[in-house]
Write an enzyme that holds these catalytic residues in place. Structure first.
Site, PDB file in Angstrom:
ATOM      1  N   CYS A   1      25.371  53.734  16.693  1.00 47.32           N
ATOM      2  CA  CYS A   1      24.682  52.485  16.780  1.00 47.32           C
ATOM      3  C   CYS A   1      25.098  51.912  18.016  1.00 47.32           C
ATOM      4  O   CYS A   1      25.794  52.523  19.024  1.00 47.32           O
ATOM      5  CB  CYS A   1      24.810  51.484  15.564  1.00 47.32           C
TER       6      CYS A   1
ATOM      7  N   CYS B   1      28.580  48.056  12.396  1.00 43.16           N
ATOM      8  CA  CYS B   1      27.851  47.847  11.203  1.00 43.16           C
ATOM      9  C   CYS B   1      27.152  49.159  10.828  1.00 43.16           C
ATOM     10  O   CYS B   1      27.558  49.702   9.734  1.00 43.16           O
ATOM     11  CB  CYS B   1      26.909  46.892  11.576  1.00 43.16           C
ATOM     12  N   ARG B   2      26.141  49.389  11.469  1.00 44.63           N
ATOM     13  CA  ARG B   2      25.186  50.555  10.792  1.00 44.63           C
ATOM     14  C   ARG B   2      25.829  52.097  10.825  1.00 44.63           C
ATOM     15  O   ARG B   2      25.903  52.739   9.905  1.00 44.63           O
ATOM     16  CB  ARG B   2      23.914  50.799  11.560  1.00 44.63           C
ATOM     17  N   SER B   3      26.416  52.328  12.067  1.00 50.48           N
ATOM     18  CA  SER B   3      26.862  53.764  12.093  1.00 50.48           C
ATOM     19  C   SER B   3      28.252  53.983  11.321  1.00 50.48           C
ATOM     20  O   SER B   3      28.337  55.068  10.712  1.00 50.48           O
ATOM     21  CB  SER B   3      27.145  54.112  13.437  1.00 50.48           C
TER      22      SER B   3
ATOM     23  N   ASP C   1      19.545  46.080  12.774  1.00 47.48           N
ATOM     24  CA  ASP C   1      20.984  45.533  12.874  1.00 47.48           C
ATOM     25  C   ASP C   1      21.315  44.585  12.261  1.00 47.48           C
ATOM     26  O   ASP C   1      20.975  43.303  12.582  1.00 47.48           O
ATOM     27  CB  ASP C   1      21.246  45.278  14.368  1.00 47.48           C
TER      28      ASP C   1
END
Length: 164
Positions: free
Chosen positions: A8, A13-15, A127
């Site tokens: 990301c 956050c996401r990865s 995100d």
């Protein structure tokens, strides 16, 4: 061994959420020793930091470990070290492909995470750093990681020698 890298923007956050969820799914299937997983960011703003408090809180609520995870940036070595580079959004994929250059034609499979969930009809994992909606991301990540697990298990079966 099959290897997966989630990517990301800042790797907080996401990865890392995808990495933690995928590791959890691998562990529940007893596959943590045959499928390697990591995460990285295209940017360098958060290098060495633990996942975002929203990601940590959500993973804690679901009993998913993020122990030892620290933000890092995508490296050129990643392209030879990973079979799948799974990008959380269109911009991440573009940035990774620019970094890869001609290597994109090699063994590494670069694709967007949402390609795992075509029925969702959305191009990108939102995100939560900007939206604040970590639950939405967790739902997408959990579902997509399950699909990726199916894909990697199938690949493992093809890699096993016949009769074993």
């Amino acid at each position: 061994m099959i290897s997966v890298l989630f990517v990301c923007l800042g790797n907080i956050c996401r990865s890392p959420m995808a990495e933690a969820v995928f590791r959890h799914q691998l562990k529940s299937q007893g596959l943590e020793d045959v499928i390697k997983v990591d995460s990285a960011g295209t940017g360098d703003w958060h290098l060495g930091k633990v996942p975002h408090e929203g990601t940590r809180g959500l993973l804690d609520r679901h009993g998913i470990s993020y122990e030892g995870m620290r933000a890092r940036q995508v490296r050129l070595d990643d392209y030879s070290d990973y079979d799948y580079i799974v990008c959380m959004d269109t911009n991440n994929e573009r940035d990774v492909r620019q970094m890869l250059g001609s290597r994109c034609d090699g063994h590494v499979k670069v694709f967007k995470f949402m390609d795992l969930l075509p029925e969702r009809k959305t191009a990108d994992v939102p995100d939560p750093y900007y939206t604040g909606n970590f639950e939405e991301v967790y739902e997408l990540v959990s579902e997509g990681c399950a699909k990726l697990l199916e894909r990697t298990v199938e690949q493992l079966k093809q890699l096993k020698p016949a009769g074993r």
